[in-house]
Design a protein around this motif. Structure first.
Motif, short mmCIF file in Angstrom:
data_model
loop_
_atom_site.label_atom_id
_atom_site.label_comp_id
_atom_site.label_asym_id
_atom_site.label_seq_id
_atom_site.Cartn_x
_atom_site.Cartn_y
_atom_site.Cartn_z
N GLY A 294 0.83 -1.20 0.00
CA GLY A 294 0.00 0.00 0.00
C GLY A 294 0.86 1.24 0.00
O GLY A 294 0.62 2.20 -0.75
N SER A 295 1.88 1.25 0.82
CA SER A 295 2.77 2.41 0.90
C SER A 295 3.46 2.66 -0.45
O SER A 295 3.60 3.81 -0.88
CB SER A 295 3.79 2.13 2.01
N ASP A 296 3.86 1.58 -1.12
CA ASP A 296 4.50 1.74 -2.44
C ASP A 296 3.52 2.30 -3.47
O ASP A 296 3.91 3.06 -4.36
CB ASP A 296 5.07 0.40 -2.92
N CYS A 297 2.24 1.92 -3.35
CA CYS A 297 1.21 2.46 -4.26
C CYS A 297 1.05 3.97 -4.01
O CYS A 297 0.83 4.74 -4.96
CB CYS A 297 -0.13 1.78 -4.02
N ILE A 298 1.16 4.38 -2.77
CA ILE A 298 1.02 5.81 -2.44
C ILE A 298 2.13 6.61 -3.11
O ILE A 298 1.88 7.58 -3.83
CB ILE A 298 1.06 6.02 -0.90
N GLY A 299 3.39 6.19 -2.87
CA GLY A 299 4.53 6.92 -3.44
C GLY A 299 4.47 6.97 -4.96
O GLY A 299 4.80 7.99 -5.58
N THR A 300 4.01 5.87 -5.57
CA THR A 300 3.94 5.82 -7.03
C THR A 300 2.82 6.73 -7.53
O THR A 300 2.99 7.47 -8.51
CB THR A 300 3.73 4.35 -7.49
N SER A 301 1.65 6.69 -6.86
CA SER A 301 0.52 7.54 -7.29
C SER A 301 0.90 9.02 -7.19
O SER A 301 0.55 9.82 -8.06
CB SER A 301 -0.70 7.29 -6.40
N ILE A 302 1.60 9.36 -6.13
CA ILE A 302 2.00 10.77 -5.96
C ILE A 302 2.96 11.18 -7.08
O ILE A 302 2.83 12.26 -7.65
CB ILE A 302 2.60 10.98 -4.55
N ARG A 303 3.86 10.28 -7.44
CA ARG A 303 4.78 10.60 -8.55
C ARG A 303 4.05 10.66 -9.89
O ARG A 303 4.49 11.35 -10.81
CB ARG A 303 5.93 9.58 -8.59
N HIS A 304 2.95 9.94 -10.03
CA HIS A 304 2.13 10.06 -11.26
C HIS A 304 1.44 11.42 -11.34
O HIS A 304 1.02 11.83 -12.41
CB HIS A 304 1.03 8.99 -11.27
N GLY A 305 1.27 12.07 -10.18
CA GLY A 305 0.53 13.34 -10.16
C GLY A 305 -0.94 13.14 -9.84
O GLY A 305 -1.82 13.77 -10.44
N ALA A 306 -1.24 12.26 -8.87
CA ALA A 306 -2.64 12.07 -8.44
C ALA A 306 -3.16 13.35 -7.79
O ALA A 306 -2.39 14.10 -7.19
CB ALA A 306 -2.69 10.92 -7.42
N THR A 307 -4.46 13.59 -7.94
CA THR A 307 -5.07 14.77 -7.30
C THR A 307 -5.06 14.60 -5.78
O THR A 307 -4.74 15.54 -5.04
CB THR A 307 -6.54 14.92 -7.79
N SER A 308 -5.44 13.41 -5.32
CA SER A 308 -5.39 13.14 -3.88
C SER A 308 -5.10 11.65 -3.69
O SER A 308 -5.42 10.84 -4.58
CB SER A 308 -6.72 13.49 -3.21
N VAL A 309 -4.49 11.30 -2.57
CA VAL A 309 -4.26 9.89 -2.26
C VAL A 309 -4.72 9.63 -0.82
O VAL A 309 -4.23 10.27 0.12
CB VAL A 309 -2.78 9.49 -2.40
N SER A 310 -5.69 8.73 -0.68
CA SER A 310 -6.15 8.33 0.66
C SER A 310 -5.78 6.87 0.86
O SER A 310 -5.79 6.08 -0.09
CB SER A 310 -7.67 8.46 0.77
N ASN A 311 -5.45 6.52 2.08
CA ASN A 311 -5.03 5.15 2.39
C ASN A 311 -5.94 4.59 3.49
O ASN A 311 -6.04 5.18 4.56
CB ASN A 311 -3.56 5.18 2.85
N PHE A 312 -6.60 3.47 3.17
CA PHE A 312 -7.52 2.85 4.13
C PHE A 312 -6.87 1.62 4.75
O PHE A 312 -6.32 0.78 4.05
CB PHE A 312 -8.80 2.37 3.43
#
Ligand SMILES: Cc1cc2nc3c(=O)[nH]c(=O)nc-3n(C[C@H](O)[C@H](O)[C@H](O)COP(=O)(O)OP(=O)(O)OC[C@H]3O[C@@H](n4cnc5c(N)ncnc54)[C@H](O)[C@@H]3O)c2cc1C
Ligand code: SF4
Length: 488
Positions: A294-312
């Motif tokens: 999950g943490s790796d998905c967060i870092g990758t999404s942020i580098r893609h330029g996601a508008t927001s990232v929430s982690n459940f």
């Protein structure tokens, strides 16, 4: 012992990180190393305890006080020898290990523990920089051939040990390049992939053959492998992903983390087009699952330029301090905040996803959650209970499922009549790594279930000892905690 008063004089200091706004612009590693004098001070903090609990904290049995002392004395080559005597790939663990050794460090009882993992990374990096880590092919070859299936850390460690024992080793890997989850799971910002290539070059020069793009069980049958080789090590990982079988799970935009992350690693490696391109750019992303994946998905999404990232995370939030009932030197289930979490994700605990929402074209547009609580009854496993009236709707165009893995793929096992354990991994005892089929061994996640790199290396090394013993009647390979000092 290094400096007798070292732990009194020096505070713990670990490497720092590039600022978030800079590091999220690319996929490079972003640590800022300590100076050599600072590293020596950190080595000097080790108390060389009579009973070094860090040894038992480390699944490899790394000889930690010995290499700490060598670093304090600036004897880097000796430190590299000590480190490699128990760990084939400290450049992987020095970057990625959660460092159970540090939780078991005696200094950690009332002070910050020794920075063992960071010292480890600096030893191996110095070793490569100085040219001390070179191929060491065996002096003599046996007439035995060993096949290793899977080139993750378990397969690579088994292959290197068995090759050192003189056997002719072939590693079969279905992916286009070796490395397993190190290459096609863990993002480059945690470990750049030239780190794997650098080590693979040494392994190839030592005489190990890699056959990539070969899916054992499909391109070559388990039976053929068994007939062609004197022994086989199965180290194919635990790759069967856990699903979330709720309403809307088939919408476009509900994606498995292990489709998202490997694709991005291939993109970083230069692959330009994909059949189903998965990008987080401009999307509200929800990552379901709070572990490493999950943490790796967060870092990758942020580098893609996601508008927001929430982690459940369905579990309640742990404490930063050791929870009650998990005393030193055991591994505590405390709250972990990764570098990716700090890059802009919002985390939510005790939350369960109930359904996904979509538009008329089948695209994900949102999801519905409710809060949950865990009811504890003495003598029973905690029960999950939904909290009434807490339903909430979230906007979301990409939901990444990082829910862990349920077990291993069993095609080869079925072809060869190998027994599974109760969790759909290959059944092989930790005593000898043997399956029920003579000559077939299992190691790493495929044997123990999804785990850690340090455990995979440890299992690969232990399995190699038992394969060697099976082939030759005895083995000079080291077992856990037995250093093998002359080798770098
Ligand atoms: C996203 C993610 C992040 C992680 N982060 C960390 C971390 O930061 N720190 C940490 O310690 N651990 C981490 N882990 C766990 C760690 O990566 C694994 O425990 C470790 O890689 C297991 O090693 P292994 O060699 O057993 O298997 P794997 O690394 O899974 O390698 C198995 C290999 O076998 C190949 N294979 C499988 N079947 C076949 C077949 N039939 N024929 C040919 N080849 C086959 C696969 O393609 C793969 O390359 C992470 C895991 C994931 C998924
Ligand atoms: S491999 Fe992991 S547990 Fe072992 S010494 Fe290194 S950081 Fe610690």
């Amino acid at each position: 012992m290094g400096k007798i008063t070292g732990f009194l004089e020096f505070d713990r200091k670990v490497e720092s990180y590039a600022p978030v706004e800079d590091r999220v612009k690319n996929y490079n590693e972003f640590t800022v190393p300590l100076k050599e004098t600072e590293l020596k001070d950190q080595g000097a903090r080790c108390m060389d305890c009579g009973i070094p609990f860090c040894h038992s904290g480390c699944p490899l049995g790394n000889l930690i006080p010995d290499f700490n002392d060598a670093v304090y004395r600036a004897k880097w080559e000796k430190a590299a020898q000590i480190l490699h005597s128990t760990n084939n790939f400290p450049e992987f663990t020095g970057r990625l290990c959660p460092a159970p050794c540090e939780e078991a460090c005696v200094l950690g009882i009332n002070e910050d523990p020794v920075t063992i993992e960071n010292i480890e990374k600096n030893i191996v990096e110095t070793g490569f920089e100085k040219g001390w880590i070179v191929a060491q092919p065996p002096k003599n070859r046996t007439d035995k051939k060993v096949a290793v299936v899977g080139s993750g850390p378990a397969g690579l460690a088994a292959a290197q040990q068995l090759n050192r024992a003189g056997h002719t080793v072939t590693v079969f890997e279905r992916d286009e390049k070796p490395g397993g989850l190190l290459r096609y799971g863990i993002p480059d910002f945690k470990m750049e992939k030239h780190i794997i290539d650098r080590r693979l070059k040494v392994l190839e020069e030592e005489g190990i053959e890699f056959k990539c793009g070969v899916h054992v069980g499909k391109d070559i049958s388990g039976e053929d492998l068994k007939n062609d080789f004197d022994a086989v090590v199965l180290s194919g990982g635990a790759t069967v992903r856990r699903n979330l079988p709720i309403e809307g799970a088939d919408l476009k935009g509900v994606v498995q983390a292990m489709d998202f992350l490997p694709q991005n690693n291939r993109r970083v490696d230069g692959v330009k087009t994909f059949e189903n391109e998965i990008m987080a750019t401009g999307k509200d992303v929800v990552v379901i699952g709070g572990g490493d994946t999950g943490s790796d998905c967060i870092g990758t999404s942020i580098r893609h330029g996601a508008t927001s990232v929430s982690n459940f995370e369905i579990m309640p939030m742990s404490t930063v301090e050791r929870p009650e009932g998990q005393p030193w030197p055991f591994w505590p289930m405390r709250l972990k905040t990764s570098t990716s979490h700090k890059e802009g994700a919002e985390r939510f605990f005790s939350i369960s996803t109930k359904k996904f929402l979509g538009d008329k074209d089948g695209n994900l547009t949102g999801l519905v959650t409710s809060e949950v609580e865990w009811i504890k009854t003495p003598g029973q496993r905690p029960q999950l209970k939904e909290v009434a009236g807490t339903e909430k709707e979230w906007k979301c165009e990409l939901a990444l499922l990082a829910l862990g893995f349920t077990g291993s793929e069993m095609t080869i096992a079925e072809q060869l009549g190998i027994e599974a354990d109760g969790r759909t991994n290959i059944k092989a005892s930790e005593a000898d790594y043997k399956t029920n089929v003579p000559g077939i061994f299992a190691a790493g996640d495929q044997r123990r279930g999804q785990s850690l790199i340090v455990w995979a290396i440890s299992e690969g090394r232990q399995a190699a000892y038992h394969v060697d013993t099976y082939l030759m009647g005895e083995s000079a390979l080291p077992l856990k905690g037995e250093g093998d000092l002359p080798r770098v």
